[in-house]
Write a protein that holds these residues in place. Sequence first.
Motif, PDB file in Angstrom:
ATOM      1  N   LYS A  80       6.801   5.123  -3.840  1.00 24.94           N
ATOM      2  CA  LYS A  80       5.272   4.339  -4.264  1.00 24.94           C
ATOM      3  C   LYS A  80       5.436   2.983  -2.982  1.00 24.94           C
ATOM      4  CE  LYS A  80       2.073   2.197  -7.877  1.00 24.94           C
ATOM      5  NZ  LYS A  80       2.117   1.803  -9.255  1.00 24.94           N
ATOM      6  N   ARG A  83       4.694  -3.750  -1.883  1.00 28.33           N
ATOM      7  CA  ARG A  83       5.587  -4.773  -2.200  1.00 28.33           C
ATOM      8  C   ARG A  83       5.580  -5.422  -3.421  1.00 28.33           C
ATOM      9  NH1 ARG A  83       3.647 -10.826   0.384  1.00 28.33           N
ATOM     10  NH2 ARG A  83       5.368 -11.139  -0.769  1.00 28.33           N
ATOM     11  N   LYS A  84       6.568  -5.743  -3.913  1.00 30.42           N
ATOM     12  CA  LYS A  84       6.889  -5.754  -5.093  1.00 30.42           C
ATOM     13  C   LYS A  84       6.593  -6.739  -5.480  1.00 30.42           C
ATOM     14  CE  LYS A  84       9.725  -1.488  -5.007  1.00 30.42           C
ATOM     15  NZ  LYS A  84       8.694  -0.902  -4.364  1.00 30.42           N
ATOM     16  N   PRO A  85       5.954  -7.161  -7.270  1.00 29.24           N
ATOM     17  CA  PRO A  85       5.032  -8.325  -7.423  1.00 29.24           C
ATOM     18  C   PRO A  85       6.397  -9.295  -8.134  1.00 29.24           C
ATOM     19  CG  PRO A  85       4.917  -6.429  -9.296  1.00 29.24           C
ATOM     20  CD  PRO A  85       6.049  -6.060  -8.218  1.00 29.24           C
ATOM     21  N   THR A  86       6.020 -10.795  -7.330  1.00 26.71           N
ATOM     22  CA  THR A  86       6.842 -11.682  -7.903  1.00 26.71           C
ATOM     23  C   THR A  86       6.063 -12.582  -8.588  1.00 26.71           C
ATOM     24  OG1 THR A  86       5.431 -13.085  -5.477  1.00 26.71           O
ATOM     25  CG2 THR A  86       7.435 -11.672  -5.037  1.00 26.71           C
ATOM     26  N   LYS A  91       4.567  -9.556 -12.623  1.00 26.80           N
ATOM     27  CA  LYS A  91       5.045  -8.152 -13.165  1.00 26.80           C
ATOM     28  C   LYS A  91       5.014  -8.283 -14.336  1.00 26.80           C
ATOM     29  CE  LYS A  91       9.290 -10.836 -10.705  1.00 26.80           C
ATOM     30  NZ  LYS A  91      10.641 -11.405 -10.581  1.00 26.80           N
ATOM     31  N   SER A  94       1.998  -4.943 -14.051  1.00 30.88           N
ATOM     32  CA  SER A  94       3.048  -4.136 -13.429  1.00 30.88           C
ATOM     33  C   SER A  94       3.699  -3.186 -15.099  1.00 30.88           C
ATOM     34  CB  SER A  94       3.362  -4.293 -12.184  1.00 30.88           C
ATOM     35  OG  SER A  94       5.019  -4.803 -12.145  1.00 30.88           O
ATOM     36  N   THR A  98       2.601   0.584 -16.717  1.00 26.34           N
ATOM     37  CA  THR A  98       3.712   1.689 -16.478  1.00 26.34           C
ATOM     38  C   THR A  98       4.122   2.295 -17.787  1.00 26.34           C
ATOM     39  OG1 THR A  98       5.762   0.721 -16.204  1.00 26.34           O
ATOM     40  CG2 THR A  98       4.673   0.791 -13.863  1.00 26.34           C
TER      41      THR A  98
END
Length: 98
Positions: A80, A83-86, A91, A94, A98
Amino acid sequence: MRIQTFVMGFVDMKRAAIQRVAKCQAEGLCLSCLEPLDPGKTVVRGCHMRCAKATYRMIADGRLTDEQQVQAGEWLPASKGGRKPTLAVSKKASALAT
């Protein structure tokens, strides 16, 4: 009008391919050329950037498929992306998704 579609499927990997992937990941080798991966350089689906570009070209030419490469253990399945959440709020959102 063009529409992008996504078809979910499964790829069966043989025991030898699973062992090849595990060995390469443990030793830090490229799945395609079996040479050491350079620390700090971009790794794409377990391969050097040059090996990944060559694989993408062969897939585009129709000489092989993504599934064949994954099945042979010379290519990792697509992850997947993005960009990763910052931000803390992102965060948390997300993690709940999941």
